[in-house]
Design an enzyme around this catalytic site. Structure first.
Site, PDB file in Angstrom:
ATOM      1  N   ASP A  96      -0.786   1.670  -4.024  1.00  0.00           N
ATOM      2  CA  ASP A  96      -1.630   0.715  -4.746  1.00  0.00           C
ATOM      3  C   ASP A  96      -2.940   1.316  -5.219  1.00  0.00           C
ATOM      4  OD1 ASP A  96      -2.682   0.891  -2.149  1.00  0.00           O
ATOM      5  OD2 ASP A  96      -3.429  -1.164  -2.191  1.00  0.00           O
ATOM      6  N   ASP A 125      -2.067   6.755  -3.491  1.00  0.00           N
ATOM      7  CA  ASP A 125      -0.952   6.067  -2.828  1.00  0.00           C
ATOM      8  C   ASP A 125      -0.377   4.948  -3.678  1.00  0.00           C
ATOM      9  OD1 ASP A 125      -3.120   4.295  -2.592  1.00  0.00           O
ATOM     10  OD2 ASP A 125      -2.366   3.476  -0.708  1.00  0.00           O
ATOM     11  N   LYS A 161     -11.357   0.337  -0.803  1.00  0.00           N
ATOM     12  CA  LYS A 161     -11.333   1.783  -0.960  1.00  0.00           C
ATOM     13  C   LYS A 161     -10.753   2.107  -2.323  1.00  0.00           C
ATOM     14  CE  LYS A 161      -7.350   1.879   2.230  1.00  0.00           C
ATOM     15  NZ  LYS A 161      -7.588   0.667   3.026  1.00  0.00           N
ATOM     16  N   SER A 210       0.814  -1.210   0.000  1.00  0.00           N
ATOM     17  CA  SER A 210       0.000   0.000   0.000  1.00  0.00           C
ATOM     18  C   SER A 210       0.846   1.258   0.000  1.00  0.00           C
ATOM     19  CB  SER A 210      -0.960  -0.023   1.183  1.00  0.00           C
ATOM     20  OG  SER A 210      -1.862   1.073   1.133  1.00  0.00           O
ATOM     21  N   HIS A 211       0.782   2.033   1.077  1.00  0.00           N
ATOM     22  CA  HIS A 211       1.435   3.341   1.154  1.00  0.00           C
ATOM     23  C   HIS A 211       2.840   3.256   1.736  1.00  0.00           C
ATOM     24  CE1 HIS A 211      -0.598   2.334   4.840  1.00  0.00           C
ATOM     25  NE2 HIS A 211       0.133   3.199   5.499  1.00  0.00           N
ATOM     26  N   ASP A 236      -5.509   2.856  -3.601  1.00  0.00           N
ATOM     27  CA  ASP A 236      -6.778   2.793  -2.877  1.00  0.00           C
ATOM     28  C   ASP A 236      -6.999   3.985  -1.946  1.00  0.00           C
ATOM     29  OD1 ASP A 236      -4.961   2.107  -0.909  1.00  0.00           O
ATOM     30  OD2 ASP A 236      -5.902   0.193  -0.385  1.00  0.00           O
ATOM     31  N   ARG A 237      -6.017   4.875  -1.820  1.00  0.00           N
ATOM     32  CA  ARG A 237      -6.164   6.044  -0.949  1.00  0.00           C
ATOM     33  C   ARG A 237      -6.170   7.324  -1.779  1.00  0.00           C
ATOM     34  NH1 ARG A 237      -3.565   4.759   4.820  1.00  0.00           N
ATOM     35  NH2 ARG A 237      -3.643   2.501   4.731  1.00  0.00           N
TER      36      ARG A 237
END
Length: 544
Positions: free
Chosen positions: A280, A278, A377, A113-114, A282-283
């Site tokens: 991947d 971010d 998300k 992710s982030h 999703d943010r």
């Protein structure tokens, strides 16, 4: 091509966290480490033989190598078909969309992710179930149990698949389809948003926007959406080429790490709208001209204006937020007469609510927003939602948010992160708080009186499952709140998160600086938790 059965022994650190298994890249590169976890996924899934799985990741370092291993192991474990993103790329929301579109059995998403990437950065593996969402705890627990007893894994001896162009291949008896991961996602967005109205605004000379993909996975998606389909000027998407190390940056869309975008949006001659996503995809972070929208406020504004967007014009069933997220959305839900659900942190907790039709929109203070269109998300979805609202209202980001505060009041809100603190003292801090919360009700701290205090536990209203120890909540009689949690997304030490919230109904007081408005709560958090004593830190690493 032959199937090899490889003898192995368990690793003792493969318990999935909030979003799968995340470790430093060198850990995943240990002999058998990745293979053990992948085999444990296959061993824990009943009925996966002959089924379709979706595989892809955010393009970070080790993504391509891991995909080749997963493909060969899937073939050896009798998976019927794999849909893999071209170049090994799949944003997390796009993977969820493709799982749902093709009625796949599930998906393996490779991302941390982030978290930072590169040879010494982080890597992650998570399993998503057939609804497109992250595996619930009963599934991740089953995977973990398999990791503790594994003694062998299966892998096909075969050449690597060419991931760089769409095509169909065979690995043993398994079909592999390399697909364009961008087009299905764009098609889904076209079903939800008024592209004609957004294009009229975005392509005009009177509107400028800046989209920062932070050299992460959304670059190709953002360029397709904004520069090709919606007519934004070339260069609207910056840092749009995915890089294995994210260009040496930290792909976390907040005011600290998305500094290039912040400099532009708070500089001279700033664009009208700015956004970042971010690692991947999703943010999201939303900015107006010289104006930052907190994720908590963003969820509330989207909820209040949902009927302006074609995909939600009939109204929404309910809204859900993670426990640390501010109560701004609660106030909108109350006015709309819909339910608002408070869940633990982790998108998987929204899945049952979405599947049952109890909630339509969901959000977390950690820059995650989404809806029932997928079960993750979705950063670019949130950007399109905001653009659709702007196009309909013809107003600035700042005016929309300030008008919202005038109607509902402002929830001053901030998160203070103490990153990479020693795990032992961090757990001592949390255990001390747990021992205190049972006796805090009615106590006064300066001008604050405790209305409630607990270690948040959640009973799922759909399946009745219970999740305990989800964070310490201390609520005060004036509506203020302090929450303490240890994050489950880091790979080094522990991250202590402190969430601070104060409600202000008086519109004449909405212009106070957030940290100033929360200053007495910040001092109180230190007094109650003794953060400096346990972490050795005088101040947070990141304030958002």
């Amino acid at each position: 091509m032959t199937i090899r059965t490889v003898t192995t022994t368990p690793f003792d650190d493969q318990k999935p966290g909030t979003s799968g298994l995340r470790k430093a890249v060198p850990t995943f590169q240990k002999p058998h480490y990745l293979e053990n976890f992948i085999q444990s996924i296959f061993d824990s899934l009943d009925g996966c033989e002959g089924q379709t799985l979706v595989v892809g990741g955010d393009g970070r370092y080790y993504n391509r190598q891991a995909i080749q291993v997963i493909l060969k192991m899937a073939a050896a474990n009798n998976i019927g078909r794999i849909l893999v993103g071209c170049g090994g790329i799949f944003s997390t929301p796009a993977a969820s969309a493709v799982i749902r579109k093709y009625n796949a059995f599930g998906g393996i998403i490779l991302s941390a992710s982030h978290n930072p990437g590169g040879p010494n950065g982080d890597f992650g593996v998570k399993y998503n179930v057939s609804n497109g969402g992250p595996a619930p705890e009963k599934v991740t627990n089953a995977i973990y149990e398999c990791t503790k007893t594994i003694n062998e894994y299966k892998i096909l001896d075969a050449a690597d698949i060419n991931l760089d162009r769409p095509g169909s291949f065979k690995l043993g008896t398994m079909d592999v389809e390399v697909i364009d991961s961008v087009t299905p996602y764009v098609e889904l967005m076209q079903q939800l948003f008024d592209f004609d109205k957004i294009k009229s605004m975005v392509s005009s000379d009177n509107f400028r926007m800046c989209m920062d993909s932070l050299h992460a996975v959304t670059g190709p998606y953002a360029r397709a959406l904004f520069e090709q389909y919606l007519g934004a000027k070339e260069g609207t998407v910056q840092n749009g080429t995915p890089l294995e190390d994210f260009g040496g940056g930290h792909p976390d869309p907040n005011l600290v790490y998305a500094h290039d975008l912040v400099d532009i949006m708070f500089g001279d001659n700033a664009p009208d709208f700015g956004a970042a996503s971010d690692g991947d995809g999703d943010r999201n972070m939303i900015l107006g001209k010289n104006f930052f929208v907190t994720p908590s406020d963003s969820l509330a504004v989207l909820t209040a204006n949902a009927t302006l967007v074609p995909g939600y014009e009939g109204g929404i069933a309910g809204v859900a937020r993670s426990m640390p997220t501010s109560a701004a959305a609660d106030r909108v839900a109350a006015k709309l007469g819909i339910d608002c659900y408070e869940t633990p942190t982790g998108w998987k907790f929204f899945g049952n609510l979405l599947d049952a039709g109890k909630a339509t929109l969901c959000g977390e203070e950690s820059f995650g927003t989404g809806s029932n269109h997928i079960r993750e998300k979705d950063g670019l979805w949130a950007v399109l939602f905001w653009l659709n609202i702007l196009a309909v209202k013809g107003e600035s980001v700042e005016k929309i948010v300030r008008d919202h505060w005038q109607e509902y009041g402002r929830n001053f809100y901030s998160r203070h992160d103490y990153e990479e603190v020693e795990s032992g003292p961090a757990n001592e801090l949390m255990n001390r708080l747990r021992s205190m919360v049972g006796d805090m009700k009615g106590k006064t701290y300066g001008n604050y009186e405790v209305a409630y205090s607990d270690d948040f536990a959640y009973t799922d209203p759909v399946d009745g499952s219970v999740s305990e120890k989800q964070g310490i909540r201390i609520g005060f009689t004036d509506g203020s709140r302090i929450v303490f949690r240890l994050s489950g997304t880091g790979t080094k030490g522990a991250t202590l998160r402190v969430y601070l919230e104060s409600y202000e109904p008086d519109g004449s007081k909405h212009d106070v600086d957030t940290q100033e408005a929360l200053s007495s709560l910040i001092e109180l958090a230190e007094e109650i938790a003794q953060i400096k004593k346990f972490t050795g830190r005088d101040k947070p690493t990141v304030i958002t």
